[in-house]
Design an enzyme around this catalytic site. Structure first.
Site, PDB file in Angstrom:
ATOM      1  N   ASN A 114       0.798  -1.221   0.000  1.00  0.00           N
ATOM      2  CA  ASN A 114       0.000   0.000   0.000  1.00  0.00           C
ATOM      3  C   ASN A 114       0.836   1.278   0.000  1.00  0.00           C
ATOM      4  O   ASN A 114       0.382   2.320  -0.458  1.00  0.00           O
ATOM      5  CB  ASN A 114      -0.918  -0.030   1.234  1.00  0.00           C
ATOM      6  N   SER A 170      -2.390   0.646  -6.685  1.00  0.00           N
ATOM      7  CA  SER A 170      -1.946   1.407  -7.845  1.00  0.00           C
ATOM      8  C   SER A 170      -2.809   2.667  -7.954  1.00  0.00           C
ATOM      9  O   SER A 170      -3.176   3.264  -6.950  1.00  0.00           O
ATOM     10  CB  SER A 170      -2.039   0.540  -9.104  1.00  0.00           C
TER      11      SER A 170
END
Length: 339
Positions: A114, A170
């Site tokens: 993350n 992403s």
């Protein structure tokens, strides 16, 4: 909450975690980029409600990790939470942190990559790699490779193919740039047309070496987010046969501490990129769906947005490009994943 079809941009991480609480129970989960007011925090808090076996939280600053751990203790004081200090812009530090994780557990069921950095000024990792590419992708590639034995052990122990997962956070910001293999470090080297920002990107939002601007923050960020997606593509191809699934996700447009290193000009650009801004809880929903939704066990696609699989540009899903990036990443880290 209702069936998967009902999930969308307003769905919260708490709702998704509730839907998959029986899947979360007894899982060992590692999350990078965990600090107050971050997606890592909201992801950890939502998962913590449903009795995972262990939460391993990793980030650069121990005091910030502790703040999140204190918040988790208010949710469930009996939950086993481990804190790992890691600087993803230092490969030596990544090796050290991975060793500490291996000392804490003999298996991982879920790895959530993350952590991220976005910065207006060009920076470099300890190894001299452009900071956003080096941290957001190369650092996570190395960490994932070093933790691969734990993930393989998790898959073998689960006996349920596809439930052991790697999730890369992403962004639809990938649309700003493919991988610049000829100049990933933004040193002003010429790149072929297929490695330039896609058509439609304004000229002022592109690197221009001739004009003395070989680096542009959002092109560098876009490259790193494309890399997160291609990393998931390569992981899926290499690990599906071993019972491990991999995904990349777009969390949505959300204001977090991630933007703290942007200039006022770049912040204004971001302000105009969305008509719907998620809160932190909504921002972690897709990550949690990617990590735990049983319906994704056999998924061929690697990208999710608003809790659903979504198609992406060819340069962000092509398996040949994904393998080329994998090879480059191994060269940059000197580490080959033990698959």
């Amino acid at each position: 909450m209702g069936p998967a079809a009902d999930r969308g941009q307003e769905t919260t991480g708490i709702e998704v975690a509730e839907a998959f609480k029986n899947v979360i129970k007894s899982k060992t989960v590692l999350i990078t980029g965990v600090s107050p007011k971050s997606l890592g925090e909201s992801t950890a808090l939502a998962i913590a409600r449903h009795r995972p076996a262990k939460l391993i939280l990793a980030s650069r600053t121990e005091s910030k990790l502790q703040q999140v751990a204190d918040g988790i203790a208010q949710v469930d004081s009996s939950l086993e939470v481990e804190l790992i200090v890691i600087n993803l812009s230092s490969q030596a530090d990544i090796h050290d942190a991975a060793g500490k994780v291996r000392a804490l557990t003999d298996r991982l069921d879920i790895l959530i990559n993350n952590a991220a950095v976005v910065t207006s000024a060009r920076g470099e990792t300890t190894e001299g790699i452009e900071l956003q590419f080096g941290t957001n992708h190369v650092g996570h590639h190395l960490l994932t490779s070093l933790l691969m034995p734990l993930l393989l052990a998790g898959a073998e122990a689960s006996g349920e193919p596809g439930t052991t997962r790697i999730v890369n956070v992403s962004s639809l910001g990938y649309r700003l740039s493919p991988i610049r293999f000829h100049d990933y470090n933004f040193e002003g080297k010429p790149v072929p047309p297929e490695e330039e920002p896609p058509a439609g990107i304004p000229s002022h939002m592109k690197p221009d070496a001739a004009a003395g601007r070989p680096y542009y923050a959002f092109t560098a960020y876009g490259q790193s987010k494309t890399a997160n997606m291609l990393h998931a593509v390569a992981l899926k191809e290499k690990l599906s046969c071993k019972g491990i699934q991999a995904f990349a996700v777009h969390p949505g447009s959300i204001w977090t501490d991630l933007s703290r290193n942007l200039s006022e000009e770049d912040l204004k650009i971001i302000e105009g990129t969305s008509t719907f801004w998620k809160d932190q809880d909504q921002g972690c929903a897709t990550t949690i769906a990617a990590a735990f939704d049983p319906d994704l066990c056999g998924a061929k696609q690697a990208f999710l947005s608003d809790c659903h699989l979504e198609d992406v540009a060819e340069y962000a899903k092509d398996s040949v490009i994904a393998e080329k990036l994998w090879q480059l990443s191994e060269e940059l880290t000197g580490e080959s994943a033990k698959l």
